[in-house]
Design a protein around this motif. Structure first.
Motif, PDB file in Angstrom:
ATOM      1  N   VAL A  64      30.868  64.748  42.799  1.00 58.32           N
ATOM      2  CA  VAL A  64      31.345  63.669  43.997  1.00 58.32           C
ATOM      3  C   VAL A  64      30.018  63.503  43.863  1.00 58.32           C
ATOM      4  O   VAL A  64      28.863  64.571  44.257  1.00 58.32           O
ATOM      5  CB  VAL A  64      31.629  64.597  44.603  1.00 58.32           C
ATOM      6  N   ILE A  65      29.418  62.366  44.187  1.00 55.25           N
ATOM      7  CA  ILE A  65      27.926  62.060  44.343  1.00 55.25           C
ATOM      8  C   ILE A  65      27.991  61.188  45.081  1.00 55.25           C
ATOM      9  O   ILE A  65      27.611  59.853  44.818  1.00 55.25           O
ATOM     10  CB  ILE A  65      26.674  61.582  42.514  1.00 55.25           C
ATOM     11  N   PRO A  66      27.269  61.079  46.280  1.00 50.46           N
ATOM     12  CA  PRO A  66      27.012  59.898  47.528  1.00 50.46           C
ATOM     13  C   PRO A  66      25.362  59.162  47.323  1.00 50.46           C
ATOM     14  O   PRO A  66      24.800  60.018  46.535  1.00 50.46           O
ATOM     15  CB  PRO A  66      27.522  60.197  48.470  1.00 50.46           C
ATOM     16  N   ASP A  67      25.613  57.902  47.487  1.00 49.91           N
ATOM     17  CA  ASP A  67      24.676  58.097  47.418  1.00 49.91           C
ATOM     18  C   ASP A  67      23.584  58.261  49.704  1.00 49.91           C
ATOM     19  O   ASP A  67      24.718  58.277  49.923  1.00 49.91           O
ATOM     20  CB  ASP A  67      25.118  56.043  47.710  1.00 49.91           C
ATOM     21  N   MET A  68      23.064  58.775  49.286  1.00 49.31           N
ATOM     22  CA  MET A  68      22.676  59.279  51.295  1.00 49.31           C
ATOM     23  C   MET A  68      22.500  57.781  51.946  1.00 49.31           C
ATOM     24  O   MET A  68      22.500  56.552  51.129  1.00 49.31           O
ATOM     25  CB  MET A  68      21.593  60.870  50.554  1.00 49.31           C
ATOM     26  N   LEU A  69      22.512  58.810  52.572  1.00 49.14           N
ATOM     27  CA  LEU A  69      22.500  57.893  54.121  1.00 49.14           C
ATOM     28  C   LEU A  69      21.167  57.095  54.045  1.00 49.14           C
ATOM     29  O   LEU A  69      19.841  57.190  53.487  1.00 49.14           O
ATOM     30  CB  LEU A  69      22.015  57.689  55.618  1.00 49.14           C
ATOM     31  N   GLY A  70      21.313  55.643  54.378  1.00 47.55           N
ATOM     32  CA  GLY A  70      20.714  54.642  54.038  1.00 47.55           C
ATOM     33  C   GLY A  70      20.201  53.657  52.786  1.00 47.55           C
ATOM     34  O   GLY A  70      19.003  53.306  52.437  1.00 47.55           O
ATOM     35  N   TYR A  71      20.874  54.839  51.164  1.00 45.32           N
ATOM     36  CA  TYR A  71      20.790  54.257  50.247  1.00 45.32           C
ATOM     37  C   TYR A  71      21.620  53.845  49.607  1.00 45.32           C
ATOM     38  O   TYR A  71      22.381  53.965  49.705  1.00 45.32           O
ATOM     39  CB  TYR A  71      20.106  55.105  49.182  1.00 45.32           C
ATOM     40  N   GLY A  72      21.364  52.405  48.619  1.00 50.71           N
ATOM     41  CA  GLY A  72      22.573  51.963  47.724  1.00 50.71           C
ATOM     42  C   GLY A  72      23.250  51.576  48.668  1.00 50.71           C
ATOM     43  O   GLY A  72      23.205  50.130  49.284  1.00 50.71           O
ATOM     44  N   GLN A  73      24.813  51.923  48.378  1.00 48.63           N
ATOM     45  CA  GLN A  73      26.115  51.138  48.867  1.00 48.63           C
ATOM     46  C   GLN A  73      25.859  51.442  50.096  1.00 48.63           C
ATOM     47  O   GLN A  73      27.237  50.869  50.831  1.00 48.63           O
ATOM     48  CB  GLN A  73      27.311  50.640  48.010  1.00 48.63           C
ATOM     49  N   THR A  74      25.656  53.202  50.276  1.00 55.12           N
ATOM     50  CA  THR A  74      25.766  53.461  52.064  1.00 55.12           C
ATOM     51  C   THR A  74      25.280  52.588  53.092  1.00 55.12           C
ATOM     52  O   THR A  74      24.118  52.754  52.907  1.00 55.12           O
ATOM     53  CB  THR A  74      25.711  54.594  51.657  1.00 55.12           C
ATOM     54  N   THR A  75      25.756  53.044  54.302  1.00 55.32           N
ATOM     55  CA  THR A  75      25.796  51.946  55.630  1.00 55.32           C
ATOM     56  C   THR A  75      24.298  52.931  55.713  1.00 55.32           C
ATOM     57  O   THR A  75      23.196  53.538  55.549  1.00 55.32           O
ATOM     58  CB  THR A  75      26.094  52.408  56.889  1.00 55.32           C
ATOM     59  N   ALA A  76      23.192  52.069  55.766  1.00 53.92           N
ATOM     60  CA  ALA A  76      22.055  51.943  56.390  1.00 53.92           C
ATOM     61  C   ALA A  76      21.456  52.081  58.168  1.00 53.92           C
ATOM     62  O   ALA A  76      20.790  50.715  58.632  1.00 53.92           O
ATOM     63  CB  ALA A  76      20.887  51.446  55.288  1.00 53.92           C
ATOM     64  N   PRO A  77      21.840  52.995  58.770  1.00 51.89           N
ATOM     65  CA  PRO A  77      21.358  52.619  60.657  1.00 51.89           C
ATOM     66  C   PRO A  77      20.078  52.312  60.595  1.00 51.89           C
ATOM     67  O   PRO A  77      18.977  52.354  59.475  1.00 51.89           O
ATOM     68  CB  PRO A  77      21.464  53.549  61.024  1.00 51.89           C
ATOM     69  N   ASP A  78      19.939  51.402  61.233  1.00 56.04           N
ATOM     70  CA  ASP A  78      18.078  50.869  61.764  1.00 56.04           C
ATOM     71  C   ASP A  78      17.647  52.173  62.268  1.00 56.04           C
ATOM     72  O   ASP A  78      16.127  52.247  62.346  1.00 56.04           O
ATOM     73  CB  ASP A  78      17.925  49.913  62.838  1.00 56.04           C
ATOM     74  N   SER A  79      18.204  53.198  63.784  1.00 55.24           N
ATOM     75  CA  SER A  79      17.446  54.020  64.146  1.00 55.24           C
ATOM     76  C   SER A  79      16.929  55.017  63.071  1.00 55.24           C
ATOM     77  O   SER A  79      18.483  55.711  62.992  1.00 55.24           O
ATOM     78  CB  SER A  79      18.644  54.032  65.667  1.00 55.24           C
TER      79      SER A  79
END
Length: 338
Positions: free
Chosen positions: A69-84
């Protein structure tokens, strides 16, 4: 000859998404062995990478009978990129990953193995601390464990003590993000520079004691570690949300420090209760192998250590055979214990 690697959009890899709350959705890749998996391995990438950074390890882990299992980490690729930046605290992201682990079948009765590199490794150590019941074992590349501290050390003071990490000040500010966002050519130059590309005169576009070097960014030649296809994949993925999300990881030092003050008070003599492995890269200019000295005191079940002398920081793609050998030995030893 390099070992087999999964390709961009490889049919051996499934793509999934999971909502973890507060409007955040993770993209992750899933690779399944032909038989019932011997163990599930969660792989965490660092900066500035993607899930595809583990491309040489996935086929090898499948041969060992592992589900990967390999996620795109937070902010990367197709994972959500929160502003804060507050969303990118290690505590928050550990809770996100705990949900992912449970979604792919991990539990207190069936914990999985976590493998990580760079920022992913820093997060992996915290994940094991925050959710020990979900982790069977952990292996990390390039980043040793740093125990929680009872007070917050600002990034500026950390860099004064550790000048090889001066690039973190540039990343935490707005300069690097703005520079890379100027054009697709600047983004390509950034990625080539980060993965070891140099100018025709042999000058780097990135120096850990400085950060990105603006006047060289458009002159950097193609990285010897990344094929044109892989580079275009990275350009495409980074074009989704800019570099704001990935740079937010560097804006969390005080946030993480405040989070971990209570943890430090109850873990002054902390030791991990799972098998662990730490592999360092001999040619990493910032995360030097000596940083692993004395790490054994933090591991009740033992710590397997190693160094790949010729490896740069990009050890997973620079020396994949050596990395896979270490991973294979670790996984096989783990399965023999059961």
């Amino acid at each position: 000859m390099a070992p087999e690697a999964v390709l961009v959009n490889d049919p051996k890899v499934e793509h999934h998404f999971i909502d973890v709350g507060h409007g955040i959705r993770y993209h992750y890749q899933l690779a399944k062995p032909q038989e019932h998996p011997a163990v599930t391995v969660l792989l965490l990438h660092g900066w500035p990478d993607l899930a595809h950074g583990w491309r040489f390890q996935v086929p090898y882990l499948l041969t060992l009978g592992c589900q990967v299992v390999i996620p795109d980490m937070l902010g990367y690729g197709q994972t959500t990129a929160p502003d804060s930046p507050a969303q990118y605290s290690l505590k928050n992201m550990s809770n996100h990953l705990a949900q992912l682990i449970r979604a792919v079948g991990g539990s207190a009765s069936s914990p999985l193995v976590v493998g990580a590199h760079d920022w992913g490794a820093f997060l992996a150590w915290r994940l094991v601390m925050y959710h020990p019941e979900l982790v069977r074992a952990v292996f990390c590349f390039c980043v040793p464990f740093t125990p929680p501290q009872s007070s917050v050390l600002p990034l500026e003071d950390f860099v004064k003590e550790n000048p090889a990490f001066a690039y973190q000040l540039q990343n935490a500010g707005s300069e690097a993000e703005a520079l890379v966002g100027r054009s697709p050519a600047h983004l390509r130059g950034f990625l080539n520079a980060m993965f070891g590309g140099v100018t025709v005169d042999g000058m780097p576009g990135f120096d850990p004691y400085v950060g990105l070097i603006p006047e060289r960014l458009l002159e950097v030649q193609r990285s010897p570690l990344v094929t044109p296809e892989v580079l275009e994949h990275y350009v495409s993925e980074y074009s989704r949300n800019s570099l704001h999300g990935p740079m937010n990881w560097y804006r969390t030092r005080s946030i993480n420090g405040e989070d971990e003050i209570p943890l430090a008070k109850v873990t002054s003599r902390f030791q991990f209760q799972v098998p662990a492995m730490l592999i360092m890269a001999g040619q990493d200019p910032a995360l030097t192998p000596d940083l692993a000295d004395g790490q054994e005191i933090f591991f009740a079940k033992g710590l397997k250590k190693g160094v790949v002398p010729e490896a740069s920081h990009w050890i997973l793609i620079h020396c994949p055979e050596e990395c896979n050998r270490y991973i294979g030995e670790f996984i096989n030893e783990l399965l023999k214990r059961d």
